[in-house]
Design a protein around this motif. Structure first.
Motif, PDB file in Angstrom:
ATOM      1  N   GLY A 100      34.826  33.450  43.669  1.00  0.00           N
ATOM      2  CA  GLY A 100      34.434  34.849  43.572  1.00  0.00           C
ATOM      3  C   GLY A 100      34.396  35.415  42.171  1.00  0.00           C
ATOM      4  N   GLN A 101      34.586  34.589  41.146  1.00  0.00           N
ATOM      5  CA  GLN A 101      34.617  35.124  39.786  1.00  0.00           C
ATOM      6  C   GLN A 101      33.225  35.338  39.197  1.00  0.00           C
ATOM      7  OE1 GLN A 101      36.233  32.736  36.669  1.00  0.00           O
ATOM      8  NE2 GLN A 101      35.312  30.824  37.377  1.00  0.00           N
ATOM      9  N   HIS A 102      32.201  34.679  39.733  1.00  0.00           N
ATOM     10  CA  HIS A 102      30.859  34.839  39.202  1.00  0.00           C
ATOM     11  C   HIS A 102      30.103  35.961  39.913  1.00  0.00           C
ATOM     12  CE1 HIS A 102      30.900  30.373  37.788  1.00  0.00           C
ATOM     13  NE2 HIS A 102      31.438  31.188  36.896  1.00  0.00           N
ATOM     14  N   GLN A 103      29.141  36.548  39.207  1.00  0.00           N
ATOM     15  CA  GLN A 103      28.345  37.636  39.751  1.00  0.00           C
ATOM     16  C   GLN A 103      26.937  37.136  40.069  1.00  0.00           C
ATOM     17  OE1 GLN A 103      30.345  40.482  40.127  1.00  0.00           O
ATOM     18  NE2 GLN A 103      31.708  38.854  39.382  1.00  0.00           N
ATOM     19  N   VAL A 104      26.488  37.369  41.304  1.00  0.00           N
ATOM     20  CA  VAL A 104      25.166  36.890  41.706  1.00  0.00           C
ATOM     21  C   VAL A 104      24.077  37.539  40.868  1.00  0.00           C
ATOM     22  CG1 VAL A 104      23.592  36.572  43.633  1.00  0.00           C
ATOM     23  CG2 VAL A 104      26.043  36.523  44.045  1.00  0.00           C
ATOM     24  N   ALA A 105      24.269  38.798  40.468  1.00  0.00           N
ATOM     25  CA  ALA A 105      23.265  39.476  39.645  1.00  0.00           C
ATOM     26  C   ALA A 105      23.035  38.727  38.339  1.00  0.00           C
ATOM     27  CB  ALA A 105      23.704  40.909  39.362  1.00  0.00           C
ATOM     28  N   ASP A 106      24.092  38.158  37.766  1.00  0.00           N
ATOM     29  CA  ASP A 106      23.926  37.362  36.549  1.00  0.00           C
ATOM     30  C   ASP A 106      23.086  36.120  36.838  1.00  0.00           C
ATOM     31  OD1 ASP A 106      25.475  39.112  35.032  1.00  0.00           O
ATOM     32  OD2 ASP A 106      27.331  37.985  35.369  1.00  0.00           O
ATOM     33  N   ALA A 107      23.339  35.472  37.956  1.00  0.00           N
ATOM     34  CA  ALA A 107      22.578  34.276  38.317  1.00  0.00           C
ATOM     35  C   ALA A 107      21.101  34.601  38.494  1.00  0.00           C
ATOM     36  CB  ALA A 107      23.141  33.651  39.589  1.00  0.00           C
ATOM     37  N   VAL A 108      20.810  35.737  39.129  1.00  0.00           N
ATOM     38  CA  VAL A 108      19.415  36.157  39.312  1.00  0.00           C
ATOM     39  C   VAL A 108      18.732  36.317  37.959  1.00  0.00           C
ATOM     40  CG1 VAL A 108      17.929  38.035  40.119  1.00  0.00           C
ATOM     41  CG2 VAL A 108      19.825  37.235  41.553  1.00  0.00           C
ATOM     42  N   GLU A 109      19.386  37.008  37.033  1.00  0.00           N
ATOM     43  CA  GLU A 109      18.811  37.210  35.696  1.00  0.00           C
ATOM     44  C   GLU A 109      18.598  35.876  34.982  1.00  0.00           C
ATOM     45  OE1 GLU A 109      21.408  39.755  33.554  1.00  0.00           O
ATOM     46  OE2 GLU A 109      20.935  41.553  34.738  1.00  0.00           O
ATOM     47  N   THR A 144      27.429  36.930  30.863  1.00  0.00           N
ATOM     48  CA  THR A 144      27.887  36.954  32.247  1.00  0.00           C
ATOM     49  C   THR A 144      29.218  37.689  32.327  1.00  0.00           C
ATOM     50  OG1 THR A 144      29.044  34.821  32.024  1.00  0.00           O
ATOM     51  CG2 THR A 144      26.771  34.757  32.809  1.00  0.00           C
ATOM     52  N   HIS A 145      29.465  38.255  33.493  1.00  0.00           N
ATOM     53  CA  HIS A 145      30.703  38.976  33.753  1.00  0.00           C
ATOM     54  C   HIS A 145      31.585  38.116  34.646  1.00  0.00           C
ATOM     55  CE1 HIS A 145      32.818  42.717  35.663  1.00  0.00           C
ATOM     56  NE2 HIS A 145      33.603  42.079  34.815  1.00  0.00           N
ATOM     57  N   ILE A 146      32.696  37.639  34.116  1.00  0.00           N
ATOM     58  CA  ILE A 146      33.648  36.859  34.887  1.00  0.00           C
ATOM     59  C   ILE A 146      34.751  37.792  35.374  1.00  0.00           C
ATOM     60  CG2 ILE A 146      35.230  34.910  34.879  1.00  0.00           C
ATOM     61  CD1 ILE A 146      32.312  34.144  34.451  1.00  0.00           C
ATOM     62  N   VAL A 147      34.970  37.821  36.674  1.00  0.00           N
ATOM     63  CA  VAL A 147      35.985  38.697  37.263  1.00  0.00           C
ATOM     64  C   VAL A 147      37.206  37.857  37.618  1.00  0.00           C
ATOM     65  CG1 VAL A 147      36.534  40.274  39.139  1.00  0.00           C
ATOM     66  CG2 VAL A 147      34.232  40.263  38.160  1.00  0.00           C
ATOM     67  N   TYR A 148      38.279  38.048  36.865  1.00  0.00           N
ATOM     68  CA  TYR A 148      39.522  37.328  37.137  1.00  0.00           C
ATOM     69  C   TYR A 148      40.358  38.121  38.139  1.00  0.00           C
ATOM     70  CZ  TYR A 148      38.317  34.714  32.926  1.00  0.00           C
ATOM     71  OH  TYR A 148      37.667  33.934  31.992  1.00  0.00           O
ATOM     72  N   THR A 149      40.763  37.459  39.202  1.00  0.00           N
ATOM     73  CA  THR A 149      41.632  38.055  40.209  1.00  0.00           C
ATOM     74  C   THR A 149      42.854  37.158  40.384  1.00  0.00           C
ATOM     75  OG1 THR A 149      40.585  36.846  42.028  1.00  0.00           O
ATOM     76  CG2 THR A 149      39.612  38.979  41.419  1.00  0.00           C
ATOM     77  N   GLU A 150      43.833  37.645  41.126  1.00  0.00           N
ATOM     78  CA  GLU A 150      44.986  36.799  41.414  1.00  0.00           C
ATOM     79  C   GLU A 150      44.545  35.524  42.135  1.00  0.00           C
ATOM     80  OE1 GLU A 150      48.111  37.066  40.380  1.00  0.00           O
ATOM     81  OE2 GLU A 150      47.349  38.759  39.182  1.00  0.00           O
ATOM     82  N   TYR A 151      43.542  35.668  43.006  1.00  0.00           N
ATOM     83  CA  TYR A 151      43.063  34.498  43.734  1.00  0.00           C
ATOM     84  C   TYR A 151      42.415  33.499  42.791  1.00  0.00           C
ATOM     85  CZ  TYR A 151      40.542  31.496  46.943  1.00  0.00           C
ATOM     86  OH  TYR A 151      40.065  30.390  47.603  1.00  0.00           O
ATOM     87  N   SER A 152      41.503  33.961  41.924  1.00  0.00           N
ATOM     88  CA  SER A 152      40.821  33.025  41.028  1.00  0.00           C
ATOM     89  C   SER A 152      41.796  32.370  40.060  1.00  0.00           C
ATOM     90  CB  SER A 152      39.688  33.730  40.264  1.00  0.00           C
ATOM     91  OG  SER A 152      40.186  34.624  39.305  1.00  0.00           O
ATOM     92  N   ARG A 153      42.806  33.126  39.624  1.00  0.00           N
ATOM     93  CA  ARG A 153      43.817  32.525  38.751  1.00  0.00           C
ATOM     94  C   ARG A 153      44.585  31.427  39.488  1.00  0.00           C
ATOM     95  NH1 ARG A 153      44.235  38.090  37.135  1.00  0.00           N
ATOM     96  NH2 ARG A 153      43.550  38.339  34.966  1.00  0.00           N
ATOM     97  N   SER A 154      44.849  31.657  40.755  1.00  0.00           N
ATOM     98  CA  SER A 154      45.574  30.648  41.531  1.00  0.00           C
ATOM     99  C   SER A 154      44.729  29.404  41.777  1.00  0.00           C
ATOM    100  CB  SER A 154      46.009  31.228  42.883  1.00  0.00           C
ATOM    101  OG  SER A 154      44.902  31.362  43.775  1.00  0.00           O
ATOM    102  N   LYS A 155      43.396  29.555  41.652  1.00  0.00           N
ATOM    103  CA  LYS A 155      42.492  28.440  41.905  1.00  0.00           C
ATOM    104  C   LYS A 155      42.056  27.722  40.634  1.00  0.00           C
ATOM    105  CE  LYS A 155      41.194  27.320  45.230  1.00  0.00           C
ATOM    106  NZ  LYS A 155      41.780  26.359  46.210  1.00  0.00           N
ATOM    107  N   GLY A 156      42.695  28.025  39.495  1.00  0.00           N
ATOM    108  CA  GLY A 156      42.397  27.225  38.311  1.00  0.00           C
ATOM    109  C   GLY A 156      41.969  28.009  37.104  1.00  0.00           C
ATOM    110  N   GLN A 157      42.089  29.337  37.110  1.00  0.00           N
ATOM    111  CA  GLN A 157      41.689  30.137  35.968  1.00  0.00           C
ATOM    112  C   GLN A 157      42.886  30.592  35.136  1.00  0.00           C
ATOM    113  OE1 GLN A 157      38.631  30.352  34.998  1.00  0.00           O
ATOM    114  NE2 GLN A 157      38.007  29.173  36.778  1.00  0.00           N
ATOM    115  N   SER A 158      44.025  29.938  35.325  1.00  0.00           N
ATOM    116  CA  SER A 158      45.215  30.291  34.569  1.00  0.00           C
ATOM    117  C   SER A 158      45.127  29.746  33.147  1.00  0.00           C
ATOM    118  CB  SER A 158      46.460  29.715  35.247  1.00  0.00           C
ATOM    119  OG  SER A 158      46.409  28.300  35.207  1.00  0.00           O
ATOM    120  N   LEU A 159      46.034  30.236  32.288  1.00  0.00           N
ATOM    121  CA  LEU A 159      46.093  29.721  30.928  1.00  0.00           C
ATOM    122  C   LEU A 159      46.417  28.238  30.919  1.00  0.00           C
ATOM    123  CD1 LEU A 159      46.082  30.124  27.879  1.00  0.00           C
ATOM    124  CD2 LEU A 159      48.485  30.844  28.031  1.00  0.00           C
ATOM    125  N   LEU A 160      47.323  27.806  31.820  1.00  0.00           N
ATOM    126  CA  LEU A 160      47.675  26.390  31.873  1.00  0.00           C
ATOM    127  C   LEU A 160      46.440  25.536  32.123  1.00  0.00           C
ATOM    128  CD1 LEU A 160      49.736  24.096  31.935  1.00  0.00           C
ATOM    129  CD2 LEU A 160      50.101  24.579  34.367  1.00  0.00           C
TER     130      LEU A 160
END
Length: 227
Positions: A95-104, A199-215
């Motif tokens: 859910g971190q990517h925006q479909v509007a960016d993909a369209v553009e 592109t606009h990347i939206v970081y959420t608690e979920y996306s961080r838990s799925k591999g977007q952490s600093l580690l």
């Protein structure tokens, strides 16, 4: 029905590993614009395949977990099996990517006669990236500039659009996070036409838990230097 130009000839490739929480929403959002979606299930132990199918995606399954690079390669090969495919989008399942960016980006690929459009979270100020993560990603981009000769600002953005010809020439062998730099190195070696797109990347608690952490960002550097 999607009204965007080139929508019917575009495939969206989504690697997927235990994404039952989000994948139905992600696929439904994508299919409002692009009807052709293939989710590559990378050995999930949850109901990710069923959720993706319910949202209208094609699901291709790996019996064991191989990694994101392997999933992307499988998705690319599936998309190439459609003779009408003119472009493919690589899109994350969290859910971190925006479909509007993909369209553009798809429109820009065709409009400007490009072979690849690469997303960048650093071209504008929409994405809130922490200082430490920014430093790691900038280091990865510098490494990719050195190895590929491409002056990228963001070498590890998972949102990309590839034209059919280039997609057919991509053979990812790095199964895990180093696949991103491997792809950039391939693009650089081929001398194809490319551009970055904000592109606009939206970081959420979920996306961080799925591999977007600093580690995980540090793991990217480890993969780069020891691949």
């Amino acid at each position: 029905m999607p009204s965007e130009p080139f929508a019917s000839s575009t495939w969206v490739v989504i690697p997927m590993y235990n994404e039952a929480t989000m994948i139905r929403t992600v696929v439904e959002d994508v299919r409002r614009h692009f009807p052709n979606v293939v989710c590559v299930d990378d050995g999930s132990s949850d109901t990710s395949p069923e959720e993706a199918l319910a949202a209208g995606a094609v699901v291709v399954r790996h019996p064991i977990n191989l990694g994101q690079g392997a999933s992307l390669q499988t998705g690319i090969e599936y998309a190439l099996s459609d003779p009408a495919m003119s472009a493919l989008v690589t899109f994350d399942a969290d859910g971190q990517h925006q479909v509007a960016d993909a369209v553009e980006m798809v429109e820009r690929l065709h409009r400007d006669g490009l072979d690849i459009v690469i997303g960048s979270r650093f071209i504008d100020d929409r994405t809130n990236v922490g200082a430490a993560k920014r430093a790691v990603l900038k280091t990865a981009a510098a490494y990719s500039r050195f190895t590929s000769g491409m002056a990228l600002t963001d070498a590890h953005n998972g949102l990309r659009v590839l034209g059919r010809d280039l997609a057919g020439r991509v053979k990812l062998r790095q199964n895990r996070m180093a696949h991103a730099s491997e792809l950039i190195d391939t693009v650089g070696s081929l001398g194809v036409k490319w551009a970055e797109h904000p592109t606009h990347i939206v970081y959420t608690e979920y996306s961080r838990s799925k591999g977007q952490s600093l580690l995980n960002s540090v793991n990217i550097l480890v993969d780069l230097f020891f691949r």
